[in-house]
Design a protein around this motif. Structure first.
Motif, PDB file in Angstrom:
ATOM      1  N   TYR A  12       0.846  -1.196   0.000  1.00  0.00           N
ATOM      2  CA  TYR A  12       0.000   0.000   0.000  1.00  0.00           C
ATOM      3  C   TYR A  12       0.883   1.247   0.000  1.00  0.00           C
ATOM      4  O   TYR A  12       1.923   1.284   0.648  1.00  0.00           O
ATOM      5  CB  TYR A  12      -0.882   0.058   1.252  1.00  0.00           C
ATOM      6  CG  TYR A  12      -1.851  -1.081   1.426  1.00  0.00           C
ATOM      7  CD1 TYR A  12      -3.091  -1.075   0.798  1.00  0.00           C
ATOM      8  CD2 TYR A  12      -1.548  -2.153   2.269  1.00  0.00           C
ATOM      9  CE1 TYR A  12      -3.996  -2.104   0.980  1.00  0.00           C
ATOM     10  CE2 TYR A  12      -2.443  -3.192   2.463  1.00  0.00           C
ATOM     11  CZ  TYR A  12      -3.667  -3.162   1.816  1.00  0.00           C
ATOM     12  OH  TYR A  12      -4.559  -4.186   2.008  1.00  0.00           O
ATOM     13  N   PHE A 153      -7.529   1.321   7.567  1.00  0.00           N
ATOM     14  CA  PHE A 153      -6.477   0.316   7.379  1.00  0.00           C
ATOM     15  C   PHE A 153      -7.063  -1.090   7.464  1.00  0.00           C
ATOM     16  O   PHE A 153      -6.725  -1.966   6.666  1.00  0.00           O
ATOM     17  CB  PHE A 153      -5.392   0.487   8.436  1.00  0.00           C
ATOM     18  CG  PHE A 153      -4.673   1.807   8.380  1.00  0.00           C
ATOM     19  CD1 PHE A 153      -3.658   2.025   7.462  1.00  0.00           C
ATOM     20  CD2 PHE A 153      -5.007   2.832   9.252  1.00  0.00           C
ATOM     21  CE1 PHE A 153      -2.984   3.234   7.412  1.00  0.00           C
ATOM     22  CE2 PHE A 153      -4.339   4.050   9.212  1.00  0.00           C
ATOM     23  CZ  PHE A 153      -3.331   4.251   8.285  1.00  0.00           C
ATOM     24  N   THR A 167       1.370  -7.301   4.923  1.00  0.00           N
ATOM     25  CA  THR A 167       1.245  -6.026   4.208  1.00  0.00           C
ATOM     26  C   THR A 167       2.466  -5.144   4.415  1.00  0.00           C
ATOM     27  O   THR A 167       3.140  -5.206   5.442  1.00  0.00           O
ATOM     28  CB  THR A 167      -0.001  -5.245   4.684  1.00  0.00           C
ATOM     29  OG1 THR A 167       0.177  -4.854   6.060  1.00  0.00           O
ATOM     30  CG2 THR A 167      -1.254  -6.089   4.558  1.00  0.00           C
ATOM     31  N   TYR A 169       3.354  -0.945   3.936  1.00  0.00           N
ATOM     32  CA  TYR A 169       2.667   0.337   3.757  1.00  0.00           C
ATOM     33  C   TYR A 169       3.659   1.493   3.858  1.00  0.00           C
ATOM     34  O   TYR A 169       4.468   1.556   4.781  1.00  0.00           O
ATOM     35  CB  TYR A 169       1.585   0.483   4.828  1.00  0.00           C
ATOM     36  CG  TYR A 169       0.929   1.838   4.890  1.00  0.00           C
ATOM     37  CD1 TYR A 169       0.191   2.329   3.806  1.00  0.00           C
ATOM     38  CD2 TYR A 169       1.034   2.642   6.022  1.00  0.00           C
ATOM     39  CE1 TYR A 169      -0.408   3.574   3.866  1.00  0.00           C
ATOM     40  CE2 TYR A 169       0.426   3.887   6.090  1.00  0.00           C
ATOM     41  CZ  TYR A 169      -0.291   4.346   5.009  1.00  0.00           C
ATOM     42  OH  TYR A 169      -0.889   5.580   5.060  1.00  0.00           O
ATOM     43  N   ALA A 180      -0.570   2.624  11.366  1.00  0.00           N
ATOM     44  CA  ALA A 180      -0.598   1.344  10.653  1.00  0.00           C
ATOM     45  C   ALA A 180       0.246   0.306  11.375  1.00  0.00           C
ATOM     46  O   ALA A 180      -0.130  -0.868  11.481  1.00  0.00           O
ATOM     47  CB  ALA A 180      -0.087   1.541   9.225  1.00  0.00           C
ATOM     48  N   ALA A 187       4.946  -0.968   8.383  1.00  0.00           N
ATOM     49  CA  ALA A 187       4.764   0.414   7.945  1.00  0.00           C
ATOM     50  C   ALA A 187       6.101   1.122   7.821  1.00  0.00           C
ATOM     51  O   ALA A 187       6.938   1.062   8.726  1.00  0.00           O
ATOM     52  CB  ALA A 187       3.866   1.162   8.923  1.00  0.00           C
TER      53      ALA A 187
END
Length: 211
Positions: A12, A153, A167, A169, A180, A187
């Protein structure tokens, strides 16, 4: 990197401050006040009053401007002002073209996760051909939630069925990266283009190179 790149399934990116200038940040509003000759402080009070509602898609750009700018007679038109707003979106150096090329070398799904008002978001997607990078847009104006609300989120992960640990980000605002991170996402506080590029290169070189 202090996370296992082999586990990453989704990437992301924030848009404003990472790929492009902010859609309608304070610097742009200051420029507008100077260009059109109105009181910035007065406008900013009204902006802060209504902007959250604008960014979650509850009102249109015209309704926002009716409150923030055109609450009294002006010697410029609403269209003039909207044209100025759109023109403030500029590509930041080095990142977007590089990312579009990087995207051709990975099968990882890539999504935008950003606070954007609807008309500016739609304009930025088309103007900068962001669909060449992103597989979808988790924008505040579409979801009706804006960062730092944790729900945006969580929804972005639930919709693509990814666990937080799967994930990655990127956000230029440390507070939002930390938000996040508290949810378990990997993150990255995006500060230097070269650092983010290195992380992304390592991501695909170690685990997601095309066969």
């Amino acid at each position: 990197m202090d996370f296992d790149v082999s586990k990453i399934k989704v990437v992301y990116f924030d848009i404003g401050g990472v790929l492009l200038t902010n859609g309608w940040g304070h610097k742009s509003r200051e420029k507008a006040a100077e260009h059109f000759g109105f009181d910035y402080d007065e406008m900013n009070v009204l902006h802060n009053f209504i902007y959250n509602v604008f960014e979650i898609g509850s009102i249109t750009i015209d309704e926002y401007l009716d409150i923030a700018v055109f609450h009294c007679p002006r010697d410029f038109t609403k269209q003039d002002f909207k044209d100025f707003m759109y023109a403030q979106s500029v590509e930041l150096p080095k990142m977007l073209p590089w990312l579009k090329e990087w995207k051709t070398r990975t099968d990882l799904p890539v999504f935008a996760l950003s606070n954007e008002s609807r008309e500016l978001n739609d304009y930025r997607i088309k103007k900068f051909k962001l669909h060449e990078l992103f597989d979808g847009f988790f924008s505040s104006c579409y979801l009706g939630i804006r960062k730092p609300d944790p729900r945006i989120f969580k929804e972005a992960m639930q919709i693509v069925q990814a666990e937080p640990s799967e994930t990655l980000y990127f956000d230029d605002r440390e507070l939002l990266a930390k938000t996040a991170g508290k949810l378990g996402m990997n993150a990255i506080h995006h500060q230097k283009v070269e650092t983010s590029q290195k992380i992304l290169e390592e991501l695909i070189s170690k685990s997601h190179r095309h066969e």
